[in-house]
Write a protein that holds these residues in place. Sequence first.
Motif, PDB file in Angstrom:
ATOM      1  N   VAL A  82      30.763   1.543  27.591  1.00 26.82           N
ATOM      2  CA  VAL A  82      31.536   2.047  26.450  1.00 26.82           C
ATOM      3  C   VAL A  82      31.205   3.509  26.210  1.00 26.82           C
ATOM      4  N   SER A  83      29.925   3.850  26.218  1.00 26.20           N
ATOM      5  CA  SER A  83      29.519   5.251  26.018  1.00 26.20           C
ATOM      6  C   SER A  83      30.034   6.137  27.141  1.00 26.20           C
ATOM      7  N   ASN A  84      29.882   5.685  28.380  1.00 28.82           N
ATOM      8  CA  ASN A  84      30.305   6.497  29.532  1.00 28.82           C
ATOM      9  C   ASN A  84      31.809   6.722  29.529  1.00 28.82           C
ATOM     10  N   LYS A  90      36.208  12.332  26.522  1.00 25.65           N
ATOM     11  CA  LYS A  90      35.895  13.319  25.481  1.00 25.65           C
ATOM     12  C   LYS A  90      36.361  12.844  24.110  1.00 25.65           C
ATOM     13  N   VAL A  91      36.091  11.571  23.849  1.00 23.93           N
ATOM     14  CA  VAL A  91      36.405  10.956  22.556  1.00 23.93           C
ATOM     15  C   VAL A  91      35.097  10.760  21.790  1.00 23.93           C
ATOM     16  N   ASP A  92      35.006  11.329  20.603  1.00 26.38           N
ATOM     17  CA  ASP A  92      33.772  11.282  19.826  1.00 26.38           C
ATOM     18  C   ASP A  92      33.767  10.223  18.732  1.00 26.38           C
ATOM     19  N   HIS A  93      34.949   9.897  18.194  1.00 25.22           N
ATOM     20  CA  HIS A  93      35.036   8.959  17.080  1.00 25.22           C
ATOM     21  C   HIS A  93      36.175   7.970  17.324  1.00 25.22           C
ATOM     22  N   VAL A  94      35.957   6.707  16.933  1.00 24.44           N
ATOM     23  CA  VAL A  94      36.975   5.690  17.197  1.00 24.44           C
ATOM     24  C   VAL A  94      37.105   4.718  16.032  1.00 24.44           C
ATOM     25  N   HIS A  95      38.312   4.219  15.856  1.00 20.81           N
ATOM     26  CA  HIS A  95      38.550   2.996  15.108  1.00 20.81           C
ATOM     27  C   HIS A  95      38.356   1.872  16.123  1.00 20.81           C
ATOM     28  N   LEU A  96      37.372   1.020  15.916  1.00 19.26           N
ATOM     29  CA  LEU A  96      37.010   0.013  16.911  1.00 19.26           C
ATOM     30  C   LEU A  96      37.704  -1.307  16.632  1.00 19.26           C
ATOM     31  N   PHE A  97      38.546  -1.736  17.583  1.00 21.92           N
ATOM     32  CA  PHE A  97      39.177  -3.044  17.561  1.00 21.92           C
ATOM     33  C   PHE A  97      38.515  -3.874  18.664  1.00 21.92           C
ATOM     34  N   CYS A  98      38.050  -5.075  18.349  1.00 26.38           N
ATOM     35  CA  CYS A  98      37.301  -5.816  19.371  1.00 26.38           C
ATOM     36  C   CYS A  98      37.484  -7.320  19.209  1.00 26.38           C
ATOM     37  N   HIS A  99      37.420  -8.004  20.340  1.00 24.71           N
ATOM     38  CA  HIS A  99      37.693  -9.441  20.398  1.00 24.71           C
ATOM     39  C   HIS A  99      36.689 -10.117  21.329  1.00 24.71           C
ATOM     40  N   ASP A 100      36.208 -11.315  20.934  1.00 25.22           N
ATOM     41  CA  ASP A 100      35.414 -12.168  21.816  1.00 25.22           C
ATOM     42  C   ASP A 100      34.199 -11.397  22.353  1.00 25.22           C
ATOM     43  N   TRP A 101      33.952 -11.459  23.683  1.00 20.27           N
ATOM     44  CA  TRP A 101      32.828 -10.741  24.279  1.00 20.27           C
ATOM     45  C   TRP A 101      32.954  -9.235  24.065  1.00 20.27           C
ATOM     46  N   GLY A 102      34.179  -8.739  23.982  1.00 20.21           N
ATOM     47  CA  GLY A 102      34.357  -7.317  23.714  1.00 20.21           C
ATOM     48  C   GLY A 102      33.755  -6.924  22.385  1.00 20.21           C
ATOM     49  N   LEU A 107      30.282  -4.244  19.113  1.00 19.66           N
ATOM     50  CA  LEU A 107      29.639  -4.224  17.796  1.00 19.66           C
ATOM     51  C   LEU A 107      28.166  -3.852  17.925  1.00 19.66           C
ATOM     52  N   PHE A 108      27.506  -4.362  18.969  1.00 19.36           N
ATOM     53  CA  PHE A 108      26.127  -3.954  19.232  1.00 19.36           C
ATOM     54  C   PHE A 108      26.087  -2.450  19.493  1.00 19.36           C
ATOM     55  N   TRP A 109      27.037  -1.984  20.307  1.00 13.51           N
ATOM     56  CA  TRP A 109      27.145  -0.544  20.596  1.00 13.51           C
ATOM     57  C   TRP A 109      27.395   0.245  19.313  1.00 13.51           C
ATOM     58  N   ALA A 110      28.251  -0.265  18.447  1.00 18.09           N
ATOM     59  CA  ALA A 110      28.545   0.423  17.190  1.00 18.09           C
ATOM     60  C   ALA A 110      27.298   0.551  16.327  1.00 18.09           C
ATOM     61  N   GLY A 111      26.465  -0.477  16.320  1.00 10.61           N
ATOM     62  CA  GLY A 111      25.224  -0.407  15.556  1.00 10.61           C
ATOM     63  C   GLY A 111      24.279   0.651  16.081  1.00 10.61           C
ATOM     64  N   GLU A 112      24.396   0.952  17.375  1.00 11.20           N
ATOM     65  CA  GLU A 112      23.575   2.003  17.987  1.00 11.20           C
ATOM     66  C   GLU A 112      24.183   3.380  17.802  1.00 11.20           C
ATOM     67  N   LEU A 209      24.911  -3.473  11.108  1.00 14.88           N
ATOM     68  CA  LEU A 209      26.206  -2.842  10.860  1.00 14.88           C
ATOM     69  C   LEU A 209      26.405  -2.437   9.406  1.00 14.88           C
ATOM     70  N   LEU A 210      25.462  -2.792   8.546  1.00 10.85           N
ATOM     71  CA  LEU A 210      25.582  -2.399   7.139  1.00 10.85           C
ATOM     72  C   LEU A 210      25.596  -0.881   6.971  1.00 10.85           C
ATOM     73  N   GLN A 211      25.040  -0.187   7.966  1.00  8.63           N
ATOM     74  CA  GLN A 211      25.022   1.275   7.906  1.00  8.63           C
ATOM     75  C   GLN A 211      26.409   1.881   8.131  1.00  8.63           C
ATOM     76  N   ILE A 212      27.344   1.081   8.613  1.00  7.34           N
ATOM     77  CA  ILE A 212      28.705   1.569   8.842  1.00  7.34           C
ATOM     78  C   ILE A 212      29.543   1.267   7.607  1.00  7.34           C
TER      79      ILE A 212
END
Length: 287
Positions: A82-84, A90-102, A107-112, A209-212
């Motif tokens: 996801v980071s790579n 060259k995308v720095d910020h996203v609205h994250l839509f995610c499903h199942d394993w995604g 979400l783990f990535w978002a917490g980081e 994720l409370l920090q988001i």
Amino acid sequence: MLEKKILKLKGNQNVSYIDEGNVSSPVVLLVHGFPESSLIWKEIVPKIVSLGYRAIAPDLPGFGHSDQFNIPSTWENYRQFVSNFLEKLKVDHVHLFCHDWGAIISLFWAGEHPEKILSLFVTDTIFAPDAEWHELAKFFRTPQIGEMTVEKLFSTRESFERLMKSGFPTITDELLDEFYSTFLTPEGRNIPLELYRSGDFKKIEKGKLLQIQKPATIVWGENDIACPLNFAHQIRDNEIPQATIHTIPNVGHFVPYEAAEEVNKVVELHFVKVQSKVKGGVSEWKM
């Protein structure tokens, strides 16, 4: 008709992805689950674009038309992907839509990377340190039993079709063919074993994720057996209390495609919340 583009990452790895909308618009990153591809979002992408956003939906490595990793297909490596991927675009910020394993991955990535998240839109997943794997996942995670399960379910398109239609009766031949492409090789059939065996819910830090503190929406299929509805409330209560939960009746696990019309109505509501926060400021934003 959505067309996919190809991006090359390190190691000459081809990544297939949907990229629709104005390149200068805010980015919505849509991350699919297992055993899927970016096409699970096929009916959602046009709605997002119509609302003035840029929709980017990759085929995760080994799925859809993307090359498989030349390293193990673990959830850690998918998080790094996801980071790579975003760095390459060259995308720095996203609205994250995610499903199942995604969602487990992103979400783990978002917490980081909380600074990268503009909003969250979560559907049908598991995300808690004390979560229980569903029965099929337990099979995949068990040595020898997992290998036999993969052979039984994924050795032919017919066996895969029976599996998918048992929980997704309206799945189209287009989706079946694309989703099954993962399992055409022995290496591809090894992906579920590596993915599920690497997953460790205990590594999820409760409340991370409370920090988001950004707009959040949770959408769930009422009849989801793999991820029952109580998981949605668990995610909201523990991770994103600002989220609104929308339950789609008479629908199972594959909500973004099974109930696209209903989901698109929620997508519109989600971005009304986003715009309300942008215009009114954090103190004036109401759920």
